[in-house]
Design a protein around this motif. Sequence first.
Motif, short mmCIF file in Angstrom:
data_model
loop_
_atom_site.label_atom_id
_atom_site.label_comp_id
_atom_site.label_asym_id
_atom_site.label_seq_id
_atom_site.Cartn_x
_atom_site.Cartn_y
_atom_site.Cartn_z
N ILE A 277 -3.81 65.25 107.36
CA ILE A 277 -4.33 65.55 108.70
C ILE A 277 -5.84 65.75 108.64
CG2 ILE A 277 -4.28 67.24 110.59
CD1 ILE A 277 -1.31 67.65 109.96
N ASP A 278 -6.32 66.33 107.56
CA ASP A 278 -7.77 66.47 107.40
C ASP A 278 -8.47 65.12 107.39
OD1 ASP A 278 -7.66 69.21 107.33
OD2 ASP A 278 -7.73 69.37 105.14
N ASP A 279 -7.82 64.10 106.80
CA ASP A 279 -8.40 62.75 106.80
C ASP A 279 -8.50 62.20 108.22
OD1 ASP A 279 -8.69 62.58 104.00
OD2 ASP A 279 -6.59 61.97 103.77
N LEU A 280 -7.45 62.42 109.02
CA LEU A 280 -7.48 61.96 110.41
C LEU A 280 -8.61 62.64 111.17
CD1 LEU A 280 -3.65 62.06 111.27
CD2 LEU A 280 -4.99 60.09 110.50
N HIS A 281 -8.76 63.93 110.96
CA HIS A 281 -9.81 64.71 111.62
C HIS A 281 -11.19 64.22 111.17
CE1 HIS A 281 -11.14 69.06 112.86
NE2 HIS A 281 -12.03 68.16 113.19
N PHE A 282 -11.37 64.07 109.87
CA PHE A 282 -12.66 63.66 109.32
C PHE A 282 -13.07 62.26 109.80
CE2 PHE A 282 -15.16 61.68 105.82
CZ PHE A 282 -16.30 62.48 105.92
N THR A 283 -12.12 61.34 109.81
CA THR A 283 -12.42 59.97 110.23
C THR A 283 -12.80 59.92 111.71
OG1 THR A 283 -10.92 59.09 108.56
CG2 THR A 283 -11.56 57.59 110.32
N LEU A 284 -12.15 60.75 112.53
CA LEU A 284 -12.54 60.82 113.94
C LEU A 284 -13.95 61.39 114.06
CD1 LEU A 284 -11.66 60.30 116.85
CD2 LEU A 284 -10.74 62.63 116.92
N SER A 285 -14.31 62.33 113.18
CA SER A 285 -15.68 62.86 113.18
C SER A 285 -16.69 61.77 112.87
CB SER A 285 -15.81 63.99 112.14
OG SER A 285 -14.97 65.07 112.44
N LEU A 286 -16.37 60.93 111.88
CA LEU A 286 -17.26 59.83 111.52
C LEU A 286 -17.39 58.83 112.66
CD1 LEU A 286 -16.17 59.07 107.83
CD2 LEU A 286 -18.15 60.38 108.60
N TYR A 287 -16.29 58.61 113.37
CA TYR A 287 -16.29 57.59 114.43
C TYR A 287 -16.89 58.10 115.73
CZ TYR A 287 -14.59 54.31 117.93
OH TYR A 287 -14.52 53.41 118.98
N ALA A 288 -16.49 59.30 116.16
CA ALA A 288 -16.88 59.78 117.50
C ALA A 288 -17.81 60.98 117.46
CB ALA A 288 -15.63 60.12 118.30
N GLN B 94 -14.40 57.21 127.75
CA GLN B 94 -15.43 57.84 128.57
C GLN B 94 -16.76 57.93 127.83
OE1 GLN B 94 -13.59 61.62 129.82
NE2 GLN B 94 -13.41 60.76 131.87
N ASN B 95 -16.69 57.75 126.52
CA ASN B 95 -17.90 57.82 125.69
C ASN B 95 -18.28 56.46 125.11
OD1 ASN B 95 -18.58 60.91 125.27
ND2 ASN B 95 -16.34 60.72 125.22
N GLY B 96 -17.74 55.39 125.72
CA GLY B 96 -18.07 54.05 125.26
C GLY B 96 -17.37 53.65 123.98
N LEU B 97 -16.35 54.39 123.58
CA LEU B 97 -15.58 54.11 122.37
C LEU B 97 -14.14 53.81 122.75
CD1 LEU B 97 -16.96 57.12 120.27
CD2 LEU B 97 -17.78 54.76 120.22
N ASN B 98 -13.24 53.65 121.79
CA ASN B 98 -11.83 53.42 122.12
C ASN B 98 -10.95 53.70 120.92
OD1 ASN B 98 -11.31 50.74 120.62
ND2 ASN B 98 -13.13 50.27 121.85
N LEU B 99 -9.68 53.91 121.18
CA LEU B 99 -8.73 54.24 120.12
C LEU B 99 -8.52 53.08 119.16
CD1 LEU B 99 -6.88 56.48 119.04
CD2 LEU B 99 -5.05 55.55 120.46
N ASP B 100 -8.60 51.85 119.65
CA ASP B 100 -8.42 50.69 118.78
C ASP B 100 -9.39 50.73 117.61
OD1 ASP B 100 -6.69 49.96 120.76
OD2 ASP B 100 -7.53 47.98 121.11
N ASP B 101 -10.65 51.04 117.89
CA ASP B 101 -11.65 51.04 116.83
C ASP B 101 -11.47 52.22 115.88
OD1 ASP B 101 -12.74 48.70 117.73
OD2 ASP B 101 -14.37 49.64 118.85
N TYR B 102 -10.96 53.33 116.39
CA TYR B 102 -10.61 54.45 115.51
C TYR B 102 -9.47 54.05 114.58
CZ TYR B 102 -8.64 59.03 114.14
OH TYR B 102 -8.13 60.10 113.45
#
Length: 583
Positions: A428-439, A403-411
């Motif tokens: 888990i903090d790494d997963l959270h942080f990387t999603l912050s960088l991506y989205a 919905q924001n022009g992104l996708n799970l594949d690129d994450y």
Amino acid sequence: MLSLLMKAQTPVNYTISFENAVHHEAQITAVFPNTTNDSLHIRMSRSSPGRYALHEFAKNVYGVSAVNDEGDTLKIIRNNPYEWIIANPKGATTVYYTLFGNRGDGTYSQIDESHAHLNMPATFMYATQMLESPVKITFDVRKDLNWKVATQLKKENDNTYSAPNFQYFFDSPTEISDYKIRSFTVNSNGKDYTIEFVLHDTASDELLDQYFEKVKRIVLAEKDVFGELPDYDYGKYTFLACYVENASGDGMEHRNSTILTDSEGLENGGMKNNIGTVSHEYFHSWNVERLRPKSLEPFDFSRANMSGCLWFAEGFTSYYTNLILCRAGVITPEEYAKSINGTFNYVWNSPARNYFNPIEMSYQAPFVDAATSVDPVNRENTFISYYSYGSVLGLALDLSLRQNGLNLDDYMKKLWQEQGKKENPYTIDDLHFTLSLYAGKPFADNFFNKYIYKSEMPDYATLFESVGFDYSQDEEKIYTGFNTNSNNEITRNVKKGSPAYKAGLDAGDIILAIDAKKLNNDNTVEKVLADKKVGDVITVTYSRFGVEKETKLTLTSDPTYTISLNEKAKRRVEKHREAWLKQ
């Protein structure tokens, strides 16, 4: 990165033979090199890579003896059920024992005259002082049965193979049988990798060829998700498929191979029913084998291994399982939409979300991952599989990103580049942080704070609408909250908060009558309730421990969601759906 160089130290040497395969026995010789310790502690594993519950493999070991270099018999001391202590060893110590194995799956070993299906922790003793030692093993195969060896271990010569250490050795299942094999080459980053499919089955060559075409499409579709293949050791990845009548349905990922077992052969339903496991387990060669939770490193063979990341490691892999089948053309978009229903309803209609979030559900793995117990448990009300929970959260995250022009594949690609490719275990903090960088931080914080650290439900109505999936509940369909067998017995714990739960019904109760209408073959629960409506109060007569009882039950609307493909979606929505399902 795992070093594949054999260390300068003397390896632990194993030989295994199968003269008594008809009775499910293997004879094993293990030679442990010189030790400077005053005792040698030899054990059988209590856990296996990819499994999280305890499995006491020592129970299938007997006839243990040990000798020194001079052939003198050594005394063995037993202080616990899974360890053998040899006092004052001199020089190399040779241990002999017999293994019984008759379960063909991703955890145990099975030996008979059709094959030797070996999971290493279930088969081989190890010395606690030598876990970092290199390993060599010789398989004394049954030439009279035309057996051949298939494994991710490095081939040294003939039927002798090696591993750099026990972490690698115990992660290297082996199939020895008169199998068939297919392979193809995939280029990734300028390097060619061999993907081979080993099949122990009675299927014809034609059926195997058809199945292998599906396997190839799955491999390429999953490569597209991450943008490249992992750098497989020795340039090879091996599917070890054992589809035989006496196998148990299972799949288990390993570093450069996977075990696939089922009692359905390709000509007996396996062509359709087994392919999902291929998709799931191969995805693990990225997600969990290299993109790996820090809580599982290093894997401890002496205890249960617990991780709070299984909602991602197993759950997101489960999300991709059927999505990849759709993208690879193995199933249709309509079939994919239908496949979501069972998992979705299991998760979001479970009262267990009131007790545990996805992280805490992951902590339950040692109690549920092929674990056994004799005491009844209340899993219907307290547990949601991290496979399923993570799967529907992966779906929600993917559609939210889109919905924001992104996708799970690129994450997933970003996680792969930052953590997996470097084999830097994540938290888990790494997963959270990387999603912050991506989205973006607000998006990531919203997702993790609501759905990972808590157990809230995403807005699926909006998410499904964005990709042209219909999503609804039948408010007029009645719901009792209990299910019965042919004897009208409630067979499972009733869900907390359901009509049956509020009425005081429980597992084991036998429904005798509803509104004074006795139940029998002609008068089933469904027939008696056929003219009832939501809000009606019914009288349920039942038997508990031989005593007849009666209760009032108020019918509610069925909480089940129905998800299907909207054939009349607008073209803009169709294109959005195609971008998702045909990435």
